[in-house]
Design an enzyme around this catalytic site. Structure first.
Site, PDB file in Angstrom:
ATOM      1  N   GLU A   1     190.162 -47.034  22.193  1.00 43.95           N
ATOM      2  CA  GLU A   1     191.211 -46.429  21.368  1.00 43.95           C
ATOM      3  C   GLU A   1     192.595 -46.976  21.681  1.00 43.95           C
ATOM      4  OE1 GLU A   1     191.799 -42.256  21.942  1.00 43.95           O
ATOM      5  OE2 GLU A   1     191.946 -42.417  24.113  1.00 43.95           O
TER       6      GLU A   1
ATOM      7  N   GLU B   1     195.361 -36.523  28.765  1.00 41.48           N
ATOM      8  CA  GLU B   1     194.607 -35.325  29.127  1.00 41.48           C
ATOM      9  C   GLU B   1     193.099 -35.466  28.937  1.00 41.48           C
ATOM     10  OE1 GLU B   1     196.492 -32.376  26.641  1.00 41.48           O
ATOM     11  OE2 GLU B   1     195.154 -32.770  24.960  1.00 41.48           O
TER      12      GLU B   1
ATOM     13  N   ARG C   1     197.120 -25.018  21.989  1.00 43.74           N
ATOM     14  CA  ARG C   1     196.250 -25.672  21.016  1.00 43.74           C
ATOM     15  C   ARG C   1     194.798 -25.320  21.350  1.00 43.74           C
ATOM     16  NH1 ARG C   1     196.902 -31.336  22.531  1.00 43.74           N
ATOM     17  NH2 ARG C   1     197.491 -30.362  24.490  1.00 43.74           N
TER      18      ARG C   1
ATOM     19  N   ASP D   1     194.472 -41.714  11.515  1.00 43.02           N
ATOM     20  CA  ASP D   1     193.422 -42.696  11.854  1.00 43.02           C
ATOM     21  C   ASP D   1     192.814 -43.304  10.595  1.00 43.02           C
ATOM     22  OD1 ASP D   1     192.086 -41.877  14.984  1.00 43.02           O
ATOM     23  OD2 ASP D   1     193.655 -40.677  14.045  1.00 43.02           O
TER      24      ASP D   1
ATOM     25  N   ARG E   1     198.782 -27.743  11.734  1.00 44.74           N
ATOM     26  CA  ARG E   1     199.630 -28.944  11.730  1.00 44.74           C
ATOM     27  C   ARG E   1     198.984 -30.049  10.896  1.00 44.74           C
ATOM     28  NH1 ARG E   1     197.166 -28.903  17.121  1.00 44.74           N
ATOM     29  NH2 ARG E   1     195.946 -30.802  17.458  1.00 44.74           N
TER      30      ARG E   1
ATOM     31  N   GLU F   1     191.965 -26.724  20.924  1.00 37.71           N
ATOM     32  CA  GLU F   1     191.144 -27.809  21.470  1.00 37.71           C
ATOM     33  C   GLU F   1     191.558 -28.198  22.881  1.00 37.71           C
ATOM     34  OE1 GLU F   1     194.638 -29.988  19.662  1.00 37.71           O
ATOM     35  OE2 GLU F   1     193.551 -28.102  19.352  1.00 37.71           O
TER      36      GLU F   1
ATOM     37  N   ASP G   1     200.601 -37.845  21.202  1.00 37.93           N
ATOM     38  CA  ASP G   1     200.394 -36.773  22.170  1.00 37.93           C
ATOM     39  C   ASP G   1     199.680 -37.353  23.409  1.00 37.93           C
ATOM     40  OD1 ASP G   1     198.369 -37.163  20.183  1.00 37.93           O
ATOM     41  OD2 ASP G   1     197.466 -35.239  20.646  1.00 37.93           O
TER      42      ASP G   1
END
Length: 586
Positions: free
Chosen positions: A539, A554, A301, A189, A234, A303, A337
């Site tokens: 976004e 998600e 993950r 980003d 990652r 989060e 993702d």
């Protein structure tokens, strides 16, 4: 940093690279040596996340909220209090009791950052977007520019005093956050944020972001996906060198270049060694090295722990679940993702197989990184580094053209590694393993000028893009598959629009430049109309219709939005907007 220090680091880099050439690791099994341990705080907050889902239900539930919370007391006291909470027979905690616990023991997810006014922000910078002649568009662009002020944060002093209480990493300089649920700095980003900041003449803020990312390399050996402890497993698409080149071209800041070069060498090694590096033998028997996404992870993950566990519950055993967790995290490392691009079966997320794919875009990013490091090393007089990375860029260009390029389609294609390895660490190229679906990522090599110097190839790619079906009324779709995943049709995302537009624009071909301007107009227009409808930048956008923001995935669609703002400002700086060109939807 002295030149001799850079030379020592480069010598070490060459030594490590040579060792990896001798024994490249493909390692597709769930090997604990390729897992980064998480922190006790993150593990505990995942338990709170799970309890919240059980107590509150799915409606409006965002798992990231809970791992972004912080402690009011030390962890042992907090864990003890959590363990003493009453539970129903199914193990869930009564909602009221969980509410009381969270209020008493945890801080809110946004209390680790503090608002800070950017030091270089002015309401209308001198020389701002001189090519924008339309008064409506100019007024809107100034509103977008003002959003940098809204998105500017610094790490709270509390985090610096007690970092063990927080999942946020203590970065030194102010940051620009994407917005909404994304309350920290993100790696790729930041490139498009910086492009927008440069259009806004906010050079000091841009340099501060780069310094933060360099500090992550100093600490971890690579730039994390985002500045949270739970992202340490990652990275994200490697565009730090490109950020530094852009800032240097605007400011001539030689110290920034010299101080960043050792970190770039470390990051380059991360992406070109171990599990990220793959060797493929072409049809003529020559070996080529390319890179893939490969998260150092085999668990949900943090989060999105509850979401990943629910997804993996469809699988029969712990091995398959562990592999899925790694491939989901690797898809997050890619930035895409999630998308059918990574799936064997586009209707089934459990078939995500990111680590089995050599991605076009990652290798284009690394080719640009090689060119950028050579450029930056030349500025500081490091001739051996220039020579090494010039050769590396030539080798990668050859590898991409041998392994990924498809003449018939006029695109570079992702390559599947399935069932093609001839030995422990070498895969044999086969045409059937190229993924012959059109993705926006297939056109990212246009952004790398070395691949953009062949007019015949560029002309073929332009025709391929026009006939691919990806070009829609409001921009470029990411894929042609409508799966409900957010990186699939009908969504278009800012970074891919910008890279393809900029690559076409810089090609030198009149047809490519005209297409670049056409796509830029479509994208700017849809951003403007959506802003006027909703009062926000989004976004992602639905590129099938003007003024519609995107969905799927998600989490609910987010506003803010860092890279969206940056791309709009960068495109307006490059192409402008004529006074007589209509901005509303036709």
């Amino acid at each position: 940093m002295e030149k001799t220090t850079i030379t020592v680091i480069f010598t070490l880099f060459i030594s490590l690279t040579t060792m990896n050439m001798i024994k490249a690791e493909t390692c597709t099994s769930i090997d604990k040596s390729h897992v980064i341990p998480t922190t006790p705080l993150v593990i505990f907050l995942e338990k709170v996340q799970e309890a919240a889902l059980q107590s509150y239900g799915h409606k409006g539930f965002d798992p990231k909220l809970y791992v972004d919370m912080s402690l009011k007391q030390n962890l042992s006291i907090t864990v003890e209090a959590f363990n003493k909470l009453p539970r129903f027979l199914n193990g869930s905690i009564p909602a009221h009791d969980l509410d009381v616990f969270i209020g008493k023991h945890l801080n809110g997810a946004d209390e680790d950052l503090a608002y800070v006014e950017p030091v270089d922000y002015v309401a209308e910078p001198e020389g701002f977007l001189p090519k924008v002649k339309n008064s409506e568009v100019r007024a809107w662009a100034l509103e977008v520019h003002s959003l940098w002020k809204n998105l500017s944060r610094k790490v709270s002093d509390k985090v610096l005093e007690k970092p063990e209480f927080y999942t946020l990493l203590p970065l030194k300089n102010p940051v620009i956050i994407p917005g909404s649920r994304f309350r920290e700095v993100y790696y790729w980003d930041s490139y498009w944020v910086i492009r927008g900041l440069l259009a806004s003449k906010m050079y000091e803020t841009a340099k501060g972001i780069v310094s933060n990312l360099v500090s992550l390399i100093d600490q971890f050996g690579y730039v994390l996906n985002g500045s949270r402890a739970y992202y340490s497993n990652r990275s994200q698409p490697p565009v730090l060198a490109a950020m530094i080149v852009e800032i240097y071209n605007r400011t001539g800041d030689f110290d920034l270049v010299k101080g960043s070069l050792p970190a770039l060498l470390k990051e380059y090694h991360f992406w070109n060694s171990g599990v990220h590096k793959v060797t493929i033998q072409d049809a003529q028997g020559s070996n080529h090295s390319l890179s893939r996404y490969y998260a150092m992870w085999n668990k949900p993950r943090p989060e999105s722990s509850t979401i990943d566990e629910e997804t993996a519950s469809k699988l029969p055993n712990i091995f398959e679940k562990g592999k899925l967790y790694r491939d989901l995290a690797s898809a997050a490392e890619s930035g895409w993702d999630f998308s059918s691009r990574w799936m064997r079966n586009q209707s089934d997320l459990t078939t995500t197989s990111t680590t089995s794919i050599i991605p076009v875009d990652l290798n284009a990013f690394l080719l640009k990184m090689e060119l950028d490091i050579a450029f930056l090393a030349n500025l500081v007089g490091e001739s051996s580094i220039v020579a090494h990375f010039t050769e590396a860029s030539q080798n990668r260009q050859k590898a991409m053209n041998c392994i990924l390029w498809n003449t018939e389609m006029g695109q570079w294609l992702d390559y599947w590694l399935d069932n093609s390895n001839t030995s422990e660490d070498i895969y044999k190229w086969e045409d059937l393993h190229q993924n012959k679906k059109s993705f926006a990522s297939n056109f990212v090599p246009l952004w790398t000028e070395l691949l953009n110097s062949d007019d015949i190839t560029t002309q073929k790619v332009v025709q391929s893009l026009k006939s691919s079906g990806l070009l829609q009324p409001a921009g470029i779709a990411m894929t042609l598959s409508n799966t409900g995943q957010q990186w699939d049709f009908p969504n278009g995302w800012p970074p891919l629009q910008h890279m393809i537009i900029e690559g076409l624009s810089r090609s030198g071909l009149e047809e490519a430049r005209a297409l670049a301007e056409d796509i830029a107009v479509r994208w700017i227009r849809t951003n403007y109309v959506a802003y006027k409808k909703t009062g926000a930048m989004h976004e992602k956008y639905d590129v099938t219709k003007c003024g519609a923001y995107g969905g799927g995935g998600e989490y609910v669609p987010q506003t803010g939005f860092g890279w969206t703002n940056g791309v709009v400002l960068a495109l307006l700086e490059e192409f402008g907007w004529p006074e007589d060109l209509k901005i509303d939807c036709y």
